[in-house]
Design a protein around this motif. Structure first.
Motif, PDB file in Angstrom:
ATOM      1  N   ASN A   1     -29.561  53.456  14.475  1.00 24.71           N
ATOM      2  CA  ASN A   1     -28.633  52.479  14.998  1.00 24.71           C
ATOM      3  C   ASN A   1     -29.168  51.065  14.768  1.00 24.71           C
ATOM      4  O   ASN A   1     -30.281  50.882  14.293  1.00 24.71           O
ATOM      5  N   ASP A   2     -28.392  50.072  15.143  1.00 23.19           N
ATOM      6  CA  ASP A   2     -28.753  48.673  14.885  1.00 23.19           C
ATOM      7  C   ASP A   2     -29.993  48.235  15.659  1.00 23.19           C
ATOM      8  O   ASP A   2     -30.806  47.472  15.135  1.00 23.19           O
ATOM      9  N   PHE A   3     -30.133  48.715  16.873  1.00 22.34           N
ATOM     10  CA  PHE A   3     -31.291  48.330  17.688  1.00 22.34           C
ATOM     11  C   PHE A   3     -32.590  48.837  17.059  1.00 22.34           C
ATOM     12  O   PHE A   3     -33.581  48.111  16.978  1.00 22.34           O
ATOM     13  N   GLU A   4     -32.575  50.087  16.604  1.00 20.41           N
ATOM     14  CA  GLU A   4     -33.767  50.660  15.959  1.00 20.41           C
ATOM     15  C   GLU A   4     -34.098  49.937  14.658  1.00 20.41           C
ATOM     16  O   GLU A   4     -35.260  49.699  14.355  1.00 20.41           O
ATOM     17  N   LEU A   5     -33.056  49.580  13.911  1.00 24.28           N
ATOM     18  CA  LEU A   5     -33.255  48.859  12.657  1.00 24.28           C
ATOM     19  C   LEU A   5     -33.890  47.488  12.913  1.00 24.28           C
ATOM     20  O   LEU A   5     -34.839  47.100  12.237  1.00 24.28           O
ATOM     21  N   GLU A   6     -33.386  46.781  13.898  1.00 22.20           N
ATOM     22  CA  GLU A   6     -33.946  45.464  14.228  1.00 22.20           C
ATOM     23  C   GLU A   6     -35.395  45.585  14.692  1.00 22.20           C
ATOM     24  O   GLU A   6     -36.237  44.756  14.342  1.00 22.20           O
ATOM     25  N   ALA A   7     -35.695  46.622  15.461  1.00 22.58           N
ATOM     26  CA  ALA A   7     -37.072  46.844  15.909  1.00 22.58           C
ATOM     27  C   ALA A   7     -37.980  47.119  14.712  1.00 22.58           C
ATOM     28  O   ALA A   7     -39.103  46.602  14.645  1.00 22.58           O
ATOM     29  N   LEU A   8     -37.496  47.915  13.767  1.00 17.31           N
ATOM     30  CA  LEU A   8     -38.267  48.207  12.561  1.00 17.31           C
ATOM     31  C   LEU A   8     -38.490  46.937  11.737  1.00 17.31           C
ATOM     32  O   LEU A   8     -39.608  46.676  11.276  1.00 17.31           O
ATOM     33  N   LEU A   9     -37.444  46.134  11.565  1.00 16.76           N
ATOM     34  CA  LEU A   9     -37.585  44.888  10.810  1.00 16.76           C
ATOM     35  C   LEU A   9     -38.543  43.917  11.503  1.00 16.76           C
ATOM     36  O   LEU A   9     -39.292  43.199  10.831  1.00 16.76           O
ATOM     37  N   ASP A  10     -38.543  43.908  12.821  1.00 12.37           N
ATOM     38  CA  ASP A  10     -39.494  43.063  13.555  1.00 12.37           C
ATOM     39  C   ASP A  10     -40.932  43.506  13.300  1.00 12.37           C
ATOM     40  O   ASP A  10     -41.828  42.681  13.142  1.00 12.37           O
ATOM     41  N   GLU A  48     -30.163  44.484   4.698  1.00 12.98           N
ATOM     42  CA  GLU A  48     -30.768  43.598   3.691  1.00 12.98           C
ATOM     43  C   GLU A  48     -30.624  42.139   4.123  1.00 12.98           C
ATOM     44  O   GLU A  48     -31.577  41.362   4.057  1.00 12.98           O
ATOM     45  N   LYS A  49     -29.432  41.781   4.576  1.00 12.35           N
ATOM     46  CA  LYS A  49     -29.190  40.397   5.013  1.00 12.35           C
ATOM     47  C   LYS A  49     -29.996  40.060   6.260  1.00 12.35           C
ATOM     48  O   LYS A  49     -30.471  38.935   6.411  1.00 12.35           O
ATOM     49  N   SER A  50     -30.170  41.018   7.141  1.00  9.01           N
ATOM     50  CA  SER A  50     -30.974  40.796   8.341  1.00  9.01           C
ATOM     51  C   SER A  50     -32.429  40.533   7.979  1.00  9.01           C
ATOM     52  O   SER A  50     -33.074  39.646   8.536  1.00  9.01           O
ATOM     53  N   LYS A  54     -34.627  37.109   8.625  1.00  9.99           N
ATOM     54  CA  LYS A  54     -35.944  37.067   9.271  1.00  9.99           C
ATOM     55  C   LYS A  54     -36.964  36.359   8.368  1.00  9.99           C
ATOM     56  O   LYS A  54     -37.801  35.593   8.855  1.00  9.99           O
ATOM     57  N   LEU A  55     -36.883  36.602   7.067  1.00 13.12           N
ATOM     58  CA  LEU A  55     -37.771  35.905   6.131  1.00 13.12           C
ATOM     59  C   LEU A  55     -37.489  34.397   6.139  1.00 13.12           C
ATOM     60  O   LEU A  55     -38.407  33.586   6.047  1.00 13.12           O
ATOM     61  N   LYS A  56     -36.224  34.050   6.263  1.00 15.59           N
ATOM     62  CA  LYS A  56     -35.842  32.630   6.299  1.00 15.59           C
ATOM     63  C   LYS A  56     -36.390  31.958   7.553  1.00 15.59           C
ATOM     64  O   LYS A  56     -36.892  30.835   7.484  1.00 15.59           O
ATOM     65  N   GLN A  57     -36.319  32.645   8.685  1.00 15.40           N
ATOM     66  CA  GLN A  57     -36.876  32.098   9.921  1.00 15.40           C
ATOM     67  C   GLN A  57     -38.381  31.907   9.815  1.00 15.40           C
ATOM     68  O   GLN A  57     -38.934  30.934  10.312  1.00 15.40           O
ATOM     69  N   GLU A  58     -39.032  32.837   9.143  1.00 17.22           N
ATOM     70  CA  GLU A  58     -40.493  32.808   9.035  1.00 17.22           C
ATOM     71  C   GLU A  58     -40.983  31.808   8.001  1.00 17.22           C
ATOM     72  O   GLU A  58     -41.971  31.110   8.228  1.00 17.22           O
ATOM     73  N   CYS A  59     -40.308  31.731   6.852  1.00 17.85           N
ATOM     74  CA  CYS A  59     -40.833  30.966   5.707  1.00 17.85           C
ATOM     75  C   CYS A  59     -39.982  29.771   5.302  1.00 17.85           C
ATOM     76  O   CYS A  59     -40.404  28.992   4.453  1.00 17.85           O
ATOM     77  N   GLY A  60     -38.785  29.669   5.819  1.00 19.17           N
ATOM     78  CA  GLY A  60     -37.916  28.561   5.450  1.00 19.17           C
ATOM     79  C   GLY A  60     -36.897  28.949   4.394  1.00 19.17           C
ATOM     80  O   GLY A  60     -37.000  29.991   3.747  1.00 19.17           O
ATOM     81  N   LEU A  67     -32.703  34.720  -2.926  1.00 19.68           N
ATOM     82  CA  LEU A  67     -32.269  36.013  -2.386  1.00 19.68           C
ATOM     83  C   LEU A  67     -30.839  35.918  -1.858  1.00 19.68           C
ATOM     84  O   LEU A  67     -30.005  36.798  -2.101  1.00 19.68           O
ATOM     85  N   GLU A  68     -30.554  34.828  -1.146  1.00 16.17           N
ATOM     86  CA  GLU A  68     -29.194  34.617  -0.634  1.00 16.17           C
ATOM     87  C   GLU A  68     -28.220  34.408  -1.788  1.00 16.17           C
ATOM     88  O   GLU A  68     -27.071  34.871  -1.731  1.00 16.17           O
ATOM     89  N   GLY A  69     -28.671  33.741  -2.842  1.00 17.26           N
ATOM     90  CA  GLY A  69     -27.833  33.542  -4.024  1.00 17.26           C
ATOM     91  C   GLY A  69     -27.460  34.850  -4.690  1.00 17.26           C
ATOM     92  O   GLY A  69     -26.357  34.996  -5.230  1.00 17.26           O
TER      93      GLY A  69
END
Length: 115
Positions: A1-10, A48-50, A54-60, A67-69
């Motif tokens: 589910n989305d919560f587990e995915l977000e926890a994994l990405l964190d 993928e977008k999430s 997170k990479l954008k928040q961390e690195c700018g 990647l967004e392009g």
């Protein structure tokens, strides 16, 4: 589910913070993301977008701009293919060739080069 995915990405981002060569990570991530997008092998575009968010928040934004392009290119390609599918040109070509066509419009600067 989305919560587990977000926890994994964190957890992935926690590991990412310890990486010395973030540019090397970016090169591999970009190459693998390109492969997943072009071959339609991504498990979840939202995931993928999430991760990119997170990479954008961390690195700018300069880290994730390409990647967004890549996602913008894929959305544009999808829209072009939908317009093509609805066109009369497609109908006449498919009747003559008896085949399907899938085209991706890619911006050179966003995508990794392939030999």
């Amino acid at each position: 589910n989305d919560f587990e995915l977000e926890a994994l990405l964190d957890r992935v981002m926690t590991l990412f913070r310890y990486i010395q060569g973030k540019d090397v990570f970016e090169a591999f991530f970009k190459k693998d993301l390109a492969k997943r997008l072009l071959l339609g092998k991504s498990g979840s575009v939202d995931a993928e977008k999430s991760m990119i968010s997170k990479l954008k928040q961390e690195c700018g934004s300069s880290f994730t701009n390409k990647l967004e392009g890549m996602f913008k290119d894929m959305e544009l390609s999808r829209d072009v293919m939908i317009a093509y599918a609805d066109s009369s040109i497609r109908t006449s070509l498919v009747d003559k060739l008896d085949s399907e066509l899938q085209v991706h419009v890619l911006t050179t600067g966003y995508w990794p080069p392939y030999p």
